[in-house]
Design a protein around this motif. Structure first.
Motif, short mmCIF file in Angstrom:
data_model
loop_
_atom_site.label_atom_id
_atom_site.label_comp_id
_atom_site.label_asym_id
_atom_site.label_seq_id
_atom_site.Cartn_x
_atom_site.Cartn_y
_atom_site.Cartn_z
N HIS A 11 -1.35 1.28 3.10
CA HIS A 11 -2.06 1.28 1.23
C HIS A 11 -0.68 0.86 0.69
O HIS A 11 0.26 0.89 0.37
CB HIS A 11 -1.30 2.95 1.49
CG HIS A 11 -2.47 4.17 2.04
ND1 HIS A 11 -2.06 4.68 3.01
CD2 HIS A 11 -3.25 4.64 1.61
CE1 HIS A 11 -2.85 5.39 3.70
NE2 HIS A 11 -4.08 5.98 3.10
N PRO A 12 -1.26 -0.20 0.08
CA PRO A 12 -0.55 -0.74 -1.30
C PRO A 12 0.35 -0.08 -2.06
O PRO A 12 -0.66 0.96 -2.60
CB PRO A 12 -1.50 -2.01 -1.99
CG PRO A 12 -3.15 -1.27 -1.85
CD PRO A 12 -2.66 -0.55 -0.80
N ALA A 13 1.37 -0.11 -2.49
CA ALA A 13 2.59 0.83 -3.45
C ALA A 13 0.83 -0.13 -5.00
O ALA A 13 0.74 -0.92 -5.11
CB ALA A 13 2.98 -0.35 -4.31
N THR A 14 1.93 1.18 -5.34
CA THR A 14 0.62 0.85 -6.74
C THR A 14 1.37 -0.28 -7.52
O THR A 14 -0.02 -0.54 -8.27
CB THR A 14 1.40 2.41 -7.73
OG1 THR A 14 1.13 3.86 -7.19
CG2 THR A 14 1.02 2.85 -9.34
N ASP A 15 2.57 -0.76 -8.00
CA ASP A 15 2.83 -1.59 -8.81
C ASP A 15 1.92 -2.77 -7.93
O ASP A 15 1.33 -4.23 -8.57
CB ASP A 15 3.91 -1.96 -9.00
CG ASP A 15 4.85 -1.41 -9.61
OD1 ASP A 15 3.74 -0.68 -10.95
OD2 ASP A 15 6.08 -1.15 -9.91
N HIS A 60 -15.27 1.04 8.02
CA HIS A 60 -15.25 -0.20 6.78
C HIS A 60 -14.97 -0.07 5.09
O HIS A 60 -14.32 -0.75 5.28
CB HIS A 60 -16.59 -1.25 7.37
CG HIS A 60 -16.29 -2.83 6.67
ND1 HIS A 60 -15.17 -3.99 6.75
CD2 HIS A 60 -17.05 -2.18 5.13
CE1 HIS A 60 -15.74 -4.28 5.48
NE2 HIS A 60 -16.44 -3.62 4.89
N HIS A 61 -15.71 0.43 5.24
CA HIS A 61 -15.92 1.08 3.61
C HIS A 61 -14.38 1.22 3.62
O HIS A 61 -13.86 1.58 2.25
CB HIS A 61 -17.18 1.93 3.02
CG HIS A 61 -18.46 1.60 2.81
ND1 HIS A 61 -18.77 -0.60 2.91
CD2 HIS A 61 -19.60 0.92 3.42
CE1 HIS A 61 -19.81 -0.43 3.24
NE2 HIS A 61 -20.57 0.20 2.97
N MET A 62 -14.28 2.64 4.37
CA MET A 62 -13.37 3.56 4.15
C MET A 62 -11.51 2.89 4.21
O MET A 62 -11.08 3.15 3.10
CB MET A 62 -13.00 4.90 4.72
CG MET A 62 -14.48 5.17 5.02
SD MET A 62 -14.07 6.18 3.34
CE MET A 62 -13.23 7.82 3.81
N ARG A 66 -9.39 1.67 1.19
CA ARG A 66 -7.72 1.73 1.43
C ARG A 66 -7.28 0.64 0.75
O ARG A 66 -5.95 0.83 0.01
CB ARG A 66 -7.74 2.53 2.80
CG ARG A 66 -6.13 3.17 2.89
CD ARG A 66 -6.00 3.24 4.54
NE ARG A 66 -5.80 1.85 5.01
CZ ARG A 66 -6.78 1.96 6.07
NH1 ARG A 66 -6.81 2.63 7.08
NH2 ARG A 66 -7.08 0.68 6.82
N SER A 67 -6.94 -0.57 1.17
CA SER A 67 -6.01 -1.65 1.27
C SER A 67 -6.67 -2.39 -0.05
O SER A 67 -5.80 -2.98 -0.57
CB SER A 67 -7.02 -2.68 2.17
OG SER A 67 -8.20 -2.99 1.89
N ALA A 68 -7.71 -1.59 -0.44
CA ALA A 68 -7.25 -2.16 -2.53
C ALA A 68 -6.83 -1.20 -3.55
O ALA A 68 -6.50 -1.73 -4.31
CB ALA A 68 -8.82 -2.17 -2.84
N GLY A 69 -6.16 -0.50 -2.51
CA GLY A 69 -5.29 0.87 -3.14
C GLY A 69 -6.20 2.06 -3.91
O GLY A 69 -5.93 2.50 -4.82
N ILE A 70 -7.55 2.73 -3.87
CA ILE A 70 -8.15 3.15 -4.61
C ILE A 70 -8.39 4.38 -3.97
O ILE A 70 -8.35 5.41 -4.45
CB ILE A 70 -9.80 2.72 -4.58
CG1 ILE A 70 -9.70 1.17 -5.23
CG2 ILE A 70 -10.86 3.21 -5.05
CD1 ILE A 70 -11.33 0.24 -5.46
N HIS A 83 -8.45 10.74 -0.05
CA HIS A 83 -8.64 11.71 -1.56
C HIS A 83 -8.17 9.73 -2.52
O HIS A 83 -8.24 9.09 -2.27
CB HIS A 83 -7.18 12.15 -1.63
CG HIS A 83 -6.14 12.37 -2.00
ND1 HIS A 83 -5.18 12.02 -1.27
CD2 HIS A 83 -5.38 11.76 -3.24
CE1 HIS A 83 -4.33 12.07 -0.79
NE2 HIS A 83 -4.24 11.31 -2.58
N LEU A 84 -9.11 10.38 -3.96
CA LEU A 84 -8.87 9.16 -4.48
C LEU A 84 -7.17 9.13 -5.55
O LEU A 84 -6.90 10.12 -5.87
CB LEU A 84 -9.93 9.58 -5.99
CG LEU A 84 -10.36 8.38 -6.81
CD1 LEU A 84 -11.36 7.55 -5.79
CD2 LEU A 84 -10.82 9.21 -7.85
N ARG A 85 -6.77 7.90 -5.25
CA ARG A 85 -5.93 7.94 -5.99
C ARG A 85 -6.28 7.46 -7.36
O ARG A 85 -5.10 6.39 -7.95
CB ARG A 85 -4.60 6.34 -5.66
CG ARG A 85 -4.58 6.52 -4.27
CD ARG A 85 -4.03 5.43 -3.42
NE ARG A 85 -3.10 4.89 -4.17
CZ ARG A 85 -1.55 4.14 -3.87
NH1 ARG A 85 -2.12 3.02 -2.46
NH2 ARG A 85 -0.73 3.44 -4.62
#
Lengths: 114, 114
Positions: A11-15, A60-62, A66-70, A83-85
């Motif tokens: 998971h990318p950090a928020t920043d 694949h969609h998940m 996830r990798s986009a940080g969503i 869950h949604l970030r």
């Protein structure tokens, strides 16, 4: 590396969340539908999601979300939860997610719960 | 078909603008940079745009933005002009463009004027 480190590495950090990656991830009707479903803030098991795609395509969609940080994914034994970030996205790009969610229903694919 | 009809055929009507196509078009840093530059509402000649890409790549980006309904292109002799369809986008997807423009500067490619 502990399981928790492994989880965070996916998971990318928020920043580090990238606007162009978020937009690319949300440019698909299925992924937009998943985000719309998750926008109530509740965590869901992947198995609960009823999307008009195969399991491998859903996976694949998940991963894309996830990798986009969503979204944030959590494994518990053999079960995957998501869950949604929402707060992270709101803090990184104020107003973007909420305005997209208002506009989304017309084009999001019908993703429901089983 | 008059020249005006031809012009309109290349631009989707406001009601036909698709959110997923808009998001896809804006998921590229160069196109995001062009939209950011045009967000002052002024029409520009393509030749005025100073983007770090070749002419043919710029032409591709301009077509992507136009066919997604984000910009409107107008030819005058051999010159092409472009402006942002800001009002159309705001009416179709309230708040989306403005929130994206607020978030964009960190990732948009540097597109300036010659």
């Amino acid at each position: 590396m502990s399981p928790a480190d492994h989880l965070d590495a996916r998971h990318p950090a928020t920043d580090d969340i990238s606007l162009t990656r978020v937009l690319s991830a949300l440019s698909d009707p299925i992924r937009l539908g998943i985000v719309l479903l998750l926008s109530d803030g509740r965590e869901r098991q992947w198995g609960e999601l009823d999307a008009p795609v195969s399991k491998s395509t859903l996976s694949h969609h998940m991963k894309t979300l996830r990798s986009a940080g969503i979204t944030r994914t959590r494994d518990e034994g053999t079960r995957c939860y998501v869950h949604l970030r929402g707060d992270d996205l709101e803090s990184r790009f104020p107003g973007v997610l909420s305005s997209l969610l208002e506009a989304a229903p017309g084009e999001a694919a019908a993703v429901g719960l089983k």
